[in-house]
Write a protein that holds these residues in place. Structure first.
Motif, PDB file in Angstrom:
ATOM      1  N   ASP A  18       0.837  -1.191   0.000  1.00  0.00           N
ATOM      2  CA  ASP A  18       0.000   0.000   0.000  1.00  0.00           C
ATOM      3  C   ASP A  18       0.877   1.247   0.000  1.00  0.00           C
ATOM      4  OD1 ASP A  18      -2.191  -1.645   0.120  1.00  0.00           O
ATOM      5  OD2 ASP A  18      -2.482  -1.424   2.280  1.00  0.00           O
ATOM      6  N   LEU A  19       0.426   2.264  -0.715  1.00  0.00           N
ATOM      7  CA  LEU A  19       1.119   3.551  -0.767  1.00  0.00           C
ATOM      8  C   LEU A  19       0.102   4.624  -0.390  1.00  0.00           C
ATOM      9  CD1 LEU A  19       3.062   3.044  -4.131  1.00  0.00           C
ATOM     10  CD2 LEU A  19       3.953   2.761  -1.806  1.00  0.00           C
ATOM     11  N   PRO A  20      -0.131   4.827   0.903  1.00  0.00           N
ATOM     12  CA  PRO A  20      -1.205   5.726   1.344  1.00  0.00           C
ATOM     13  C   PRO A  20      -1.045   7.165   0.888  1.00  0.00           C
ATOM     14  CG  PRO A  20       0.236   5.144   3.173  1.00  0.00           C
ATOM     15  CD  PRO A  20       0.601   4.245   2.035  1.00  0.00           C
ATOM     16  N   GLY A  21       0.192   7.597   0.650  1.00  0.00           N
ATOM     17  CA  GLY A  21       0.380   8.953   0.159  1.00  0.00           C
ATOM     18  C   GLY A  21      -0.081   9.118  -1.271  1.00  0.00           C
ATOM     19  N   LEU A  22       0.009   8.058  -2.058  1.00  0.00           N
ATOM     20  CA  LEU A  22      -0.361   8.100  -3.473  1.00  0.00           C
ATOM     21  C   LEU A  22      -1.849   7.904  -3.682  1.00  0.00           C
ATOM     22  CD1 LEU A  22       0.514   8.115  -6.498  1.00  0.00           C
ATOM     23  CD2 LEU A  22       0.779   5.627  -6.294  1.00  0.00           C
ATOM     24  N   THR A  23      -2.436   6.920  -2.994  1.00  0.00           N
ATOM     25  CA  THR A  23      -3.847   6.598  -3.195  1.00  0.00           C
ATOM     26  C   THR A  23      -4.402   5.860  -1.986  1.00  0.00           C
ATOM     27  OG1 THR A  23      -5.417   5.378  -4.602  1.00  0.00           O
ATOM     28  CG2 THR A  23      -3.214   4.440  -4.358  1.00  0.00           C
ATOM     29  N   ARG A  24      -5.698   5.991  -1.788  1.00  0.00           N
ATOM     30  CA  ARG A  24      -6.357   5.236  -0.721  1.00  0.00           C
ATOM     31  C   ARG A  24      -6.731   3.829  -1.181  1.00  0.00           C
ATOM     32  NH1 ARG A  24     -10.268   8.695   3.210  1.00  0.00           N
ATOM     33  NH2 ARG A  24      -8.857  10.422   3.649  1.00  0.00           N
ATOM     34  N   LYS A  25      -6.634   3.579  -2.462  1.00  0.00           N
ATOM     35  CA  LYS A  25      -6.989   2.268  -2.994  1.00  0.00           C
ATOM     36  C   LYS A  25      -5.945   1.236  -2.594  1.00  0.00           C
ATOM     37  CE  LYS A  25      -9.352   4.154  -7.049  1.00  0.00           C
ATOM     38  NZ  LYS A  25      -9.367   4.213  -8.532  1.00  0.00           N
ATOM     39  N   ILE A  26      -6.401   0.016  -2.350  1.00  0.00           N
ATOM     40  CA  ILE A  26      -5.496  -1.078  -2.023  1.00  0.00           C
ATOM     41  C   ILE A  26      -5.744  -2.225  -2.998  1.00  0.00           C
ATOM     42  CG2 ILE A  26      -5.284  -0.472   0.411  1.00  0.00           C
ATOM     43  CD1 ILE A  26      -7.359  -2.581   1.050  1.00  0.00           C
ATOM     44  N   GLY A 102      -4.327  15.396   7.908  1.00  0.00           N
ATOM     45  CA  GLY A 102      -5.713  15.064   7.615  1.00  0.00           C
ATOM     46  C   GLY A 102      -6.442  16.114   6.812  1.00  0.00           C
ATOM     47  N   LEU A 103      -5.721  17.099   6.280  1.00  0.00           N
ATOM     48  CA  LEU A 103      -6.362  18.169   5.519  1.00  0.00           C
ATOM     49  C   LEU A 103      -6.565  17.801   4.056  1.00  0.00           C
ATOM     50  CD1 LEU A 103      -4.421  21.241   6.992  1.00  0.00           C
ATOM     51  CD2 LEU A 103      -6.690  20.395   7.637  1.00  0.00           C
ATOM     52  N   GLU A 152     -13.020  19.266   4.267  1.00  0.00           N
ATOM     53  CA  GLU A 152     -14.053  18.784   5.185  1.00  0.00           C
ATOM     54  C   GLU A 152     -14.163  17.260   5.125  1.00  0.00           C
ATOM     55  OE1 GLU A 152     -15.636  20.486   7.319  1.00  0.00           O
ATOM     56  OE2 GLU A 152     -15.708  22.576   6.683  1.00  0.00           O
ATOM     57  N   GLU A 153     -14.166  16.708   3.919  1.00  0.00           N
ATOM     58  CA  GLU A 153     -14.308  15.263   3.757  1.00  0.00           C
ATOM     59  C   GLU A 153     -13.084  14.524   4.279  1.00  0.00           C
ATOM     60  OE1 GLU A 153     -15.117  14.691  -0.363  1.00  0.00           O
ATOM     61  OE2 GLU A 153     -17.243  15.231  -0.186  1.00  0.00           O
ATOM     62  N   SER A 154     -11.911  15.092   4.076  1.00  0.00           N
ATOM     63  CA  SER A 154     -10.688  14.441   4.531  1.00  0.00           C
ATOM     64  C   SER A 154     -10.590  14.434   6.053  1.00  0.00           C
ATOM     65  CB  SER A 154      -9.462  15.142   3.932  1.00  0.00           C
ATOM     66  OG  SER A 154      -8.279  14.482   4.304  1.00  0.00           O
ATOM     67  N   ILE A 155     -10.954  15.537   6.689  1.00  0.00           N
ATOM     68  CA  ILE A 155     -10.921  15.605   8.148  1.00  0.00           C
ATOM     69  C   ILE A 155     -11.914  14.609   8.751  1.00  0.00           C
ATOM     70  CG2 ILE A 155     -11.507  17.068  10.130  1.00  0.00           C
ATOM     71  CD1 ILE A 155     -10.309  19.420   8.623  1.00  0.00           C
ATOM     72  N   ALA A 156     -13.069  14.467   8.099  1.00  0.00           N
ATOM     73  CA  ALA A 156     -14.086  13.538   8.596  1.00  0.00           C
ATOM     74  C   ALA A 156     -13.652  12.085   8.444  1.00  0.00           C
ATOM     75  CB  ALA A 156     -15.405  13.772   7.859  1.00  0.00           C
ATOM     76  N   PRO A 158      -9.971  10.683   7.819  1.00  0.00           N
ATOM     77  CA  PRO A 158      -8.531  10.756   7.522  1.00  0.00           C
ATOM     78  C   PRO A 158      -7.990   9.424   7.019  1.00  0.00           C
ATOM     79  CG  PRO A 158      -8.905  10.717   9.896  1.00  0.00           C
ATOM     80  CD  PRO A 158     -10.248  10.882   9.251  1.00  0.00           C
ATOM     81  N   ALA A 159      -7.013   9.503   6.131  1.00  0.00           N
ATOM     82  CA  ALA A 159      -6.442   8.294   5.532  1.00  0.00           C
ATOM     83  C   ALA A 159      -5.614   7.501   6.530  1.00  0.00           C
ATOM     84  CB  ALA A 159      -5.580   8.676   4.323  1.00  0.00           C
TER      85      ALA A 159
END
Length: 203
Positions: A18-26, A102-103, A152-156, A158-159
């Motif tokens: 997983d590369l959380p900085g690049l994408t949330r997809k796994i 988380g921004l 707003e969506e990211s704070i709600a 966070p990755a």
């Protein structure tokens, strides 16, 4: 080498982590490299292990080859182990700190916030993603940017968990770097000694 802008999940599958900085997809549905022979037995030479370790950092943090090489040269000059120092320098990039606060949902999204002038460091607008955040600095959004949907969506949702080096105020939408990033704060599964072995004979 330019910054990668192609399919992100393809990179996750190729590098096998997983590369959380690049994408949330796994890559849970197809956890093997892309291509016709992706499900075959993978053979890893020492060079390939070193290359993949380096590529994990490059893609996760969204830097091009020259930027990563320059950071490694700087890390080598430090009294700290070169691998640890390289990870620290990557974690201190402004686009990464915005993401880890988380921004933004990813580092590419955080980079857009920075480049478009939405981010402040100690009350001053900074539009350079590579800006190095130092302990004691506070990251915040400009007043007109505080209600952006992506924020707003990211704070709600966070990755990642907040790293130990940041104190985050979700209500104020600010983050303060309390200390230098440590090895335990790096969210990528990577052996940094392999990155050192990759670059050392090439410099």
């Amino acid at each position: 080498m330019a910054r990668y802008t192609g399919p992100r999940l393809r990179i996750v599958r190729r590098l096998g982590t997983d590369l959380p900085g690049l994408t949330r997809k796994i890559a849970d549905r197809r956890p093997y490299p892309p291509g016709e022979h992706g499900q075959g037995r993978q053979r890893f030479s020492e060079f390939k292990k070193q290359l993949y370790a380096k590529q994990k950092l490059r893609y996760n943090y969204g830097v091009n080859e020259q930027q990563l090489r320059n950071l490694f040269v700087e890390a080598q000059r430090s009294r700290e182990p070169a691998g640890l120092m390289l990870l620290r320098l990557l974690e201190q990039r402004l686009d990464n700190v915005v993401f880890r606060s988380g921004l933004a949902p990813t580092i590419p999204a955080a980079r857009q916030l920075v480049v478009h002038g939405h981010i402040q460091v100690d009350g001053n607008k900074v539009d350079r993603p590579s800006y190095r955040v130092k302990p004691g600095s506070q990251i915040s959004l400009r007043e007109k940017s505080r209600n952006l949907t992506i924020v707003e969506e990211s704070i709600a949702n966070p990755a990642l968990r907040y790293p130990t080096y940041l104190t985050v105020d979700e209500n104020a939408k600010t983050a303060t770097m309390d200390q230098l990033p440590g090895r335990e704060d790096v969210p990528v599964q990577v052996d940094e000694t392999l990155v050192v072995e990759y670059y050392s004979p090439r410099l």
